[in-house]
Write a protein that holds these residues in place. Sequence first.
Motif, PDB file in Angstrom:
ATOM      1  N   PHE A 102    -139.683 -11.672  16.911  1.00 55.40           N
ATOM      2  CA  PHE A 102    -138.296 -11.228  17.043  1.00 55.40           C
ATOM      3  C   PHE A 102    -137.480 -11.706  15.862  1.00 55.40           C
ATOM      4  O   PHE A 102    -137.546 -12.882  15.476  1.00 55.40           O
ATOM      5  CB  PHE A 102    -137.683 -11.777  18.338  1.00 55.40           C
ATOM      6  N   ILE A 134    -137.628  -6.198  17.321  1.00 59.78           N
ATOM      7  CA  ILE A 134    -138.633  -6.854  18.157  1.00 59.78           C
ATOM      8  C   ILE A 134    -139.962  -6.137  17.962  1.00 59.78           C
ATOM      9  O   ILE A 134    -140.007  -4.906  17.794  1.00 59.78           O
ATOM     10  CB  ILE A 134    -138.211  -6.881  19.650  1.00 59.78           C
ATOM     11  N   SER A 169    -142.620  -6.349  23.545  1.00 57.54           N
ATOM     12  CA  SER A 169    -141.519  -5.697  24.233  1.00 57.54           C
ATOM     13  C   SER A 169    -142.052  -4.901  25.422  1.00 57.54           C
ATOM     14  O   SER A 169    -143.055  -4.201  25.280  1.00 57.54           O
ATOM     15  CB  SER A 169    -140.777  -4.756  23.276  1.00 57.54           C
ATOM     16  N   PRO A 170    -141.439  -4.999  26.608  1.00 54.48           N
ATOM     17  CA  PRO A 170    -140.190  -5.710  26.923  1.00 54.48           C
ATOM     18  C   PRO A 170    -140.438  -7.186  27.175  1.00 54.48           C
ATOM     19  O   PRO A 170    -141.570  -7.602  27.412  1.00 54.48           O
ATOM     20  CB  PRO A 170    -139.745  -5.022  28.206  1.00 54.48           C
ATOM     21  N   CYS A 171    -139.345  -7.932  27.150  1.00 53.53           N
ATOM     22  CA  CYS A 171    -139.423  -9.362  27.377  1.00 53.53           C
ATOM     23  C   CYS A 171    -139.775  -9.639  28.840  1.00 53.53           C
ATOM     24  O   CYS A 171    -139.128  -9.125  29.744  1.00 53.53           O
ATOM     25  CB  CYS A 171    -138.060  -9.964  27.048  1.00 53.53           C
ATOM     26  N   GLY A 224    -135.284  -8.811  23.161  1.00 48.57           N
ATOM     27  CA  GLY A 224    -136.020  -7.911  24.019  1.00 48.57           C
ATOM     28  C   GLY A 224    -135.540  -7.870  25.456  1.00 48.57           C
ATOM     29  O   GLY A 224    -136.237  -7.353  26.319  1.00 48.57           O
ATOM     30  N   LEU A 249    -134.169  -6.387  28.496  1.00 47.14           N
ATOM     31  CA  LEU A 249    -134.156  -4.948  28.755  1.00 47.14           C
ATOM     32  C   LEU A 249    -133.029  -4.543  29.688  1.00 47.14           C
ATOM     33  O   LEU A 249    -132.957  -5.003  30.827  1.00 47.14           O
ATOM     34  CB  LEU A 249    -135.503  -4.548  29.368  1.00 47.14           C
ATOM     35  N   LEU A 256    -139.681   1.196  23.936  1.00 50.74           N
ATOM     36  CA  LEU A 256    -139.764   1.031  22.478  1.00 50.74           C
ATOM     37  C   LEU A 256    -138.742   1.922  21.760  1.00 50.74           C
ATOM     38  O   LEU A 256    -138.255   1.580  20.678  1.00 50.74           O
ATOM     39  CB  LEU A 256    -141.189   1.331  21.995  1.00 50.74           C
ATOM     40  N   TYR A 259    -135.816   2.570  23.081  1.00 51.70           N
ATOM     41  CA  TYR A 259    -134.594   1.790  23.303  1.00 51.70           C
ATOM     42  C   TYR A 259    -134.493   0.671  22.260  1.00 51.70           C
ATOM     43  O   TYR A 259    -133.422   0.424  21.694  1.00 51.70           O
ATOM     44  CB  TYR A 259    -134.645   1.235  24.731  1.00 51.70           C
ATOM     45  N   ASP A 260    -135.623   0.014  21.978  1.00 51.12           N
ATOM     46  CA  ASP A 260    -135.641  -1.037  20.946  1.00 51.12           C
ATOM     47  C   ASP A 260    -135.244  -0.460  19.580  1.00 51.12           C
ATOM     48  O   ASP A 260    -134.555  -1.117  18.803  1.00 51.12           O
ATOM     49  CB  ASP A 260    -137.044  -1.654  20.835  1.00 51.12           C
ATOM     50  N   LEU A 307    -139.095   0.899  13.246  1.00 50.21           N
ATOM     51  CA  LEU A 307    -139.151   1.020  14.709  1.00 50.21           C
ATOM     52  C   LEU A 307    -139.032   2.473  15.168  1.00 50.21           C
ATOM     53  O   LEU A 307    -139.683   2.891  16.127  1.00 50.21           O
ATOM     54  CB  LEU A 307    -138.039   0.170  15.357  1.00 50.21           C
TER      55      LEU A 307
END
Length: 274
Positions: free
Chosen positions: A59, A64, A69-71, A79, A81, A169, A171-172, A194
């Motif tokens: 991170f 991330i 991901s996700p955390c 991460g 969410l 991903l 969303y990341d 990303l």
Amino acid sequence: MATVTSPASSQGSPDRRAQIGVRTLRTDKWWLMPLVMVIIFLSFIAYSTWRAFENAYYFAEPLISPFYSPCLMSTCEGGVLFGWTPIGNWTLFGMAISPALFILIVPLGFRFTCYYYRKAYYRAFWQSPPACAVAEPHKKYTGETRFPLIFQNAHRYFFYLGLLLNVILTYDAVLAFRNAEGAWGHMSIGTLVLLANATLLWLYSLSCHSCRHAMGGRLKHFSKHPVRYKSWTIVSKLNVNHGKFAMISLFGVALTDLYVRQVATGAITNFYFF
Ligand code: FES
């Protein structure tokens, strides 16, 4: 020199096929592709295993790694969410268990059961068969209807779980339109990395055979289901390139993780365009 007995000369034999005294009559480099696949798969397995156990450098605000991901644990950096903060940590012998070990179950299960990858690693590792018109060393074929290969049928479930991961991903990637201070409206090389990774994963998932079946399978009349027919047509076009998407996205996800790692360690700077 290979000895070939024609079917005509072997009349009377219960085996009517040509009896060939060598493994194959092919003179091209048929062994090259299985060898390349072995190298690619072993490299990816080695890299992803090392990174999953490293449990660090995944991170660098706002980026991330897709491996983390996700955390899932409260020790995770970033991460988080949709505002959900994970609770608790799992440890083994006093050491924190890397969340990547759980997260990677879905993408690895998805790829391991993928029809394209099956073809590639059945050829590369099990030589079953190693290439077209090359005899395999195995005496009998039991197919995928028994243990352990019957688990390949879980592919459709991994497909749906993989879609969920794609949403996360993506969303990341959207979150990466912020700068390191959290302000929106910025774009860096990391944003593009990303975004490219998420796009490749969507192309890989949407070109999946299970996706094609979900769109147009079990229908008797396409004319009565125009939306599904249209979706099936689009997915079918993507499906033609499924093998390419499978390999490119594999490199994509590893390189994305590597980029985030390099930024997180300070080895490189995440350059901002604006
Ligand atoms: S067939 Fe390859 S991902 Fe489904």
